[in-house]
Design a protein around this motif. Structure first.
Motif, PDB file in Angstrom:
ATOM      1  N   VAL A  86       0.614  -1.032  -0.184  1.00 51.61           N
ATOM      2  CA  VAL A  86       0.084   0.034   0.050  1.00 51.61           C
ATOM      3  C   VAL A  86       0.992   1.196  -0.046  1.00 51.61           C
ATOM      4  CG1 VAL A  86      -1.632   1.366   1.256  1.00 51.61           C
ATOM      5  CG2 VAL A  86      -2.070  -1.093   1.089  1.00 51.61           C
ATOM      6  N   PRO A  87       1.661   1.510   0.987  1.00 53.43           N
ATOM      7  CA  PRO A  87       2.879   2.744   0.808  1.00 53.43           C
ATOM      8  C   PRO A  87       3.627   2.447  -0.344  1.00 53.43           C
ATOM      9  CG  PRO A  87       3.444   1.169   2.521  1.00 53.43           C
ATOM     10  CD  PRO A  87       2.135   0.671   2.226  1.00 53.43           C
ATOM     11  N   ALA A  88       3.976   1.543  -0.701  1.00 57.83           N
ATOM     12  CA  ALA A  88       4.874   1.515  -2.230  1.00 57.83           C
ATOM     13  C   ALA A  88       3.936   2.038  -3.285  1.00 57.83           C
ATOM     14  CB  ALA A  88       5.275   0.148  -2.441  1.00 57.83           C
ATOM     15  N   LEU A  89       3.058   1.535  -3.570  1.00 60.80           N
ATOM     16  CA  LEU A  89       1.805   2.007  -4.571  1.00 60.80           C
ATOM     17  C   LEU A  89       1.426   3.411  -4.138  1.00 60.80           C
ATOM     18  CD1 LEU A  89       0.469   0.954  -7.087  1.00 60.80           C
ATOM     19  CD2 LEU A  89      -1.439   0.384  -5.465  1.00 60.80           C
ATOM     20  N   ALA A  90       1.154   3.887  -3.307  1.00 60.41           N
ATOM     21  CA  ALA A  90       0.945   5.328  -3.090  1.00 60.41           C
ATOM     22  C   ALA A  90       2.186   5.971  -3.360  1.00 60.41           C
ATOM     23  CB  ALA A  90       0.414   5.523  -1.428  1.00 60.41           C
ATOM     24  N   CYS A  91       3.211   5.745  -3.061  1.00 60.85           N
ATOM     25  CA  CYS A  91       4.556   6.557  -3.402  1.00 60.85           C
ATOM     26  C   CYS A  91       4.766   6.711  -5.044  1.00 60.85           C
ATOM     27  CB  CYS A  91       5.601   5.729  -2.724  1.00 60.85           C
ATOM     28  SG  CYS A  91       7.234   6.844  -3.202  1.00 60.85           S
ATOM     29  N   GLY A  92       4.424   5.262  -5.582  1.00 62.00           N
ATOM     30  CA  GLY A  92       4.668   5.072  -6.904  1.00 62.00           C
ATOM     31  C   GLY A  92       3.862   6.060  -7.552  1.00 62.00           C
ATOM     32  N   THR A  93       2.522   5.923  -7.427  1.00 58.85           N
ATOM     33  CA  THR A  93       1.455   6.527  -8.090  1.00 58.85           C
ATOM     34  C   THR A  93       1.603   8.032  -7.970  1.00 58.85           C
ATOM     35  OG1 THR A  93      -0.098   4.788  -7.674  1.00 58.85           O
ATOM     36  CG2 THR A  93      -0.984   6.831  -8.096  1.00 58.85           C
ATOM     37  N   ALA A  94       1.764   8.737  -6.665  1.00 56.47           N
ATOM     38  CA  ALA A  94       1.984  10.112  -6.494  1.00 56.47           C
ATOM     39  C   ALA A  94       3.353  10.630  -7.110  1.00 56.47           C
ATOM     40  CB  ALA A  94       2.326  10.345  -5.180  1.00 56.47           C
ATOM     41  N   PHE A  95       4.457   9.723  -7.500  1.00 60.29           N
ATOM     42  CA  PHE A  95       5.326  10.072  -8.018  1.00 60.29           C
ATOM     43  C   PHE A  95       5.050  10.167  -9.634  1.00 60.29           C
ATOM     44  CE2 PHE A  95       9.269   9.539 -10.462  1.00 60.29           C
ATOM     45  CZ  PHE A  95      10.267  10.068  -9.821  1.00 60.29           C
ATOM     46  N   ALA A  96       4.400   9.129  -9.972  1.00 59.00           N
ATOM     47  CA  ALA A  96       4.345   9.073 -11.612  1.00 59.00           C
ATOM     48  C   ALA A  96       3.204  10.285 -11.923  1.00 59.00           C
ATOM     49  CB  ALA A  96       3.520   7.794 -11.835  1.00 59.00           C
ATOM     50  N   ALA A 101       9.558  17.805  -8.399  1.00 61.97           N
ATOM     51  CA  ALA A 101       8.232  17.673  -7.917  1.00 61.97           C
ATOM     52  C   ALA A 101       7.747  16.220  -7.719  1.00 61.97           C
ATOM     53  CB  ALA A 101       7.390  18.395  -8.926  1.00 61.97           C
ATOM     54  N   ALA A 102       8.169  15.371  -8.642  1.00 62.29           N
ATOM     55  CA  ALA A 102       7.979  13.987  -8.273  1.00 62.29           C
ATOM     56  C   ALA A 102       8.373  13.384  -6.968  1.00 62.29           C
ATOM     57  CB  ALA A 102       8.392  13.144  -9.467  1.00 62.29           C
ATOM     58  N   ALA A 103       9.583  13.698  -6.943  1.00 65.79           N
ATOM     59  CA  ALA A 103      10.378  13.193  -5.515  1.00 65.79           C
ATOM     60  C   ALA A 103       9.580  13.684  -4.368  1.00 65.79           C
ATOM     61  CB  ALA A 103      11.771  13.481  -5.558  1.00 65.79           C
ATOM     62  N   LEU A 104       9.350  15.027  -4.256  1.00 63.56           N
ATOM     63  CA  LEU A 104       8.574  15.583  -3.074  1.00 63.56           C
ATOM     64  C   LEU A 104       7.309  15.048  -2.802  1.00 63.56           C
ATOM     65  CD1 LEU A 104       9.888  19.217  -3.428  1.00 63.56           C
ATOM     66  CD2 LEU A 104      10.987  17.268  -1.999  1.00 63.56           C
ATOM     67  N   VAL A 105       6.567  15.182  -4.022  1.00 61.20           N
ATOM     68  CA  VAL A 105       4.942  14.389  -3.911  1.00 61.20           C
ATOM     69  C   VAL A 105       5.025  13.024  -3.573  1.00 61.20           C
ATOM     70  CG1 VAL A 105       3.070  14.270  -5.229  1.00 61.20           C
ATOM     71  CG2 VAL A 105       4.083  16.330  -5.619  1.00 61.20           C
ATOM     72  N   GLY A 106       6.065  12.287  -4.039  1.00 60.54           N
ATOM     73  CA  GLY A 106       6.120  10.936  -3.802  1.00 60.54           C
ATOM     74  C   GLY A 106       6.328  10.488  -2.362  1.00 60.54           C
ATOM     75  N   ALA A 107       7.261  11.443  -1.693  1.00 63.93           N
ATOM     76  CA  ALA A 107       7.767  11.293  -0.376  1.00 63.93           C
ATOM     77  C   ALA A 107       6.475  11.685   0.542  1.00 63.93           C
ATOM     78  CB  ALA A 107       9.067  12.082  -0.075  1.00 63.93           C
ATOM     79  N   ALA A 108       5.898  12.703   0.202  1.00 65.94           N
ATOM     80  CA  ALA A 108       4.583  13.231   1.003  1.00 65.94           C
ATOM     81  C   ALA A 108       3.599  12.296   1.070  1.00 65.94           C
ATOM     82  CB  ALA A 108       4.181  14.672   0.385  1.00 65.94           C
ATOM     83  N   ALA A 109       3.378  11.595  -0.171  1.00 62.45           N
ATOM     84  CA  ALA A 109       2.204  10.696  -0.124  1.00 62.45           C
ATOM     85  C   ALA A 109       2.626   9.318   0.527  1.00 62.45           C
ATOM     86  CB  ALA A 109       2.108  10.152  -1.706  1.00 62.45           C
ATOM     87  N   LEU A 110       4.061   8.984   0.662  1.00 60.36           N
ATOM     88  CA  LEU A 110       4.438   8.001   1.454  1.00 60.36           C
ATOM     89  C   LEU A 110       4.118   7.970   2.860  1.00 60.36           C
ATOM     90  CD1 LEU A 110       6.047   5.196   1.285  1.00 60.36           C
ATOM     91  CD2 LEU A 110       8.160   6.327   1.556  1.00 60.36           C
ATOM     92  N   VAL A 111       4.669   9.138   3.299  1.00 64.15           N
ATOM     93  CA  VAL A 111       4.637   9.267   4.777  1.00 64.15           C
ATOM     94  C   VAL A 111       3.114   9.540   5.332  1.00 64.15           C
ATOM     95  CG1 VAL A 111       6.937  10.147   4.904  1.00 64.15           C
ATOM     96  CG2 VAL A 111       5.111  11.846   4.707  1.00 64.15           C
TER      97      VAL A 111
END
Length: 536
Positions: free
Chosen positions: A224-234, A252-262
């Protein structure tokens, strides 16, 4: 005027194509066979390209040297101008120990090693790729994972595999900018297609990382966190590269992906002891328990915020202020294509101010002030950065000079017409060519310079989209980076596995080939009715 010829050798396209490939074969053989260093192989390949241009293709020596000089200038400005200033910002954070503050901050986000791998190798690695590229993300992320207690081999593999989805937009979009320049295609159109290919990799790579860290259990417990991170990054990489700014796509992708993950509750749950015992088999760094004052943590994040703030500018006409760009007639160059129409290389566009490297330079000056780096020390770090990158500068400028000589003399056009015989199969082979170029050269920028014009010529001859095949060269190339000798050496040196590059290659090669097959299928589908609707 020099008019390009497609069949200068015995009026045979096949023989002409064989002769035209000599510069590329020379570079690839020296790098892959002789294992010569890239900063030696590049100039030798350039010399071969000059000989082929002058002798069988009949290009006057003056025009040949002038086309090479244009490639050198483009390699210096804006390409290496971006890389030098981006790496300078990173060096100042290391000098002031704020990089260690950042590392400890990441380590406290979660005690689950699978989530830590996503935060550091995927998200922070993408941020480093966006700013510096050229091996820095692999080395830095691998060291950070080892400090958290990861086994060195596992840390190296995770860092290598994670360094895929952001590569095409790395170093402030240097590979894509280079691709647009050598192909003559508009930057926004090429970046738009790349931004509809690499995000699909971003959906897969985080899931693959948790498998590499903890096998099937890791996938079952942290998908779940992995998919959330990848989806937000994408989503962020697609949206920013298509509608906002090519240079900011990875940031932007790195920051949004990290925010979605945490933000996912499962990512913040404490890891079970059996998981930690199975994964963290190395030695944990003692300084991870040190608590940094909040002002120092804010300063550690400040350089990246400054780059985002200063570099924010739309790339599309009508969406931002007019940028100062001077277009000049390139001296001693008058080239026409086989249809006797002037080629775009006769002109050279020189952005005077609002180029990525200059904007990052301004961000670096602001960073020096925020981190309280004295002017003398900041200048010293900048000079040290240039010294550190001297071999990379020689490599990039010589490869781009080679590409310009091949493109303007007609060598690339000959190869492209010959390769076009593959017809519809080109859509499948196009990413493979980029993958091979990066696997040998270690650089998506170099692979785009070498094969970008070839891909466009072949696409036009076969009736496929030039934008699609040019983008596929870059998107396929990102998957060759994890198996390139340079990156394998960097990873081994970073985690103390010197001499074990072969063992590391055997571990990452299957993943590289598997992801390459996925990208080939994506490009084939985008060239047909299946996913053709994805293209702009």
């Amino acid at each position: 005027m020099f008019v390009q010829q497609l069949e200068p050798v015995a009026d045979s396209l096949t023989l002409s194509a064989l002769i035209a490939t000599l510069p590329l074969l020379t570079v690839l053989a020296l790098l892959g066979g002789v294992r010569m260093r890239a900063h030696y192989a590049g100039p030798i390949g350039l010399a071969v390209a000059v000989l082929v241009a002058c002798l069988p293709y009949g290009m006057p020596l003056g025009q040949t040297l002038s086309s090479g000089a244009q490639g050198v200038l483009f390699g210096l400005f804006p390409i290496m101008w971006i890389v030098v200033n981006a790496l300078w910002v990173y060096r100042m954070t290391v000098r002031t120990d704020h990089f260690d503050v950042l590392r400890r901050s990441f380590g406290r986000l979660s005690d689950d090693p699978r989530v830590q791998a996503l935060v550091i190798a995927f998200c922070f690695g993408a941020l480093l790729e966006a700013l510096a590229g050229f091996g820095a993300p692999v080395a830095i992320c691998a060291v950070m994972l080892v400090a958290l207690g990861f086994d060195p081999v596992r840390a190296a593999v995770v860092a290598l595999v994670a360094n895929t989805a952001p590569v095409a937009f790395g170093a402030m979009a240097t590979p894509v900018v280079t691709l647009a320049q050598v192909t003559g295609l508009p930057l926004e159109s090429v970046a738009s297609v790349v931004g509809r290919q690499t995000p699909l990799l971003a959906l897969v790579v985080p899931l693959l990382l948790v498998v590499l860290v903890d096998g099937r259990r890791g996938l079952r417990e942290t998908w779940v966190p992995a998919l959330a991170c990848g989806t937000a990054f994408a989503v962020a990489q697609f949206a920013v590269s298509n509608y906002l700014s090519v240079q900011l796509a990875d940031i932007a992708a790195a920051l949004v992906g990290a925010a979605a993950l945490v933000a996912v509750p499962a990512a913040r749950r404490p890891a079970e002891e059996p998981v930690r015992a199975a994964v963290l088999t190395g030695v944990r760094s003692d300084d991870l328990d040190h608590v940094d004052p909040r002002p120092e943590v804010l300063r550690a994040y400040a350089p990246y915020a400054l780059i985002v703030a200063i570099s924010h500018r739309p790339d599309r006409p009508g969406q931002g202020p007019v940028t100062a760009t001077r277009t000049v007639n390139w001296p001693f160059l008058d080239v026409a294509n086989p249809d006797v129409k002037p080629v775009s290389g006769n002109l050279f566009a020189l952005p005077l101010l609002a180029t990525g490297g200059t904007l990052v330079l301004f961000a670096g000056i602001a960073t020096a002030a925020v981190l309280r780096v004295a002017a003398r020390d900041a200048l010293g770090e900048w000079a040290a950065t240039v010294r550190e990158l001297r071999h990379a500068i020689l490599t990039v400028t010589s490869v781009l000079a080679l590409a310009y000589v091949m493109n303007l003399s007609g060598q690339a056009a000959t190869i492209g017409h010959f390769v076009a015989a593959a017809g519809a199969g080109l859509a499948f082979l196009s990413p493979v060519l980029g993958w091979f170029g990066v696997a040998v050269s270690g650089s998506d920028t170099s692979a785009n310079a070498l094969f970008g014009a070839l891909q466009v010529t072949a696409a036009r001859e076969s009736g496929l989209s030039p934008d699609l095949l040019a983008a596929a060269n870059s998107s396929g190339g990102v998957l060759g980076k994890m198996i390139s000798p340079q990156n394998l050496t960097i990873a081994c040196a970073a985690v103390g596995l010197k001499g074990q590059e072969g063992d590391l290659l055997r571990k990452v090669l299957p993943w590289s080939l598997g992801l390459l097959l996925l990208m080939c299928l994506i490009v084939v589908a985008q060239s047909s009715f299946l996913l053709g609707w994805m293209l702009p």
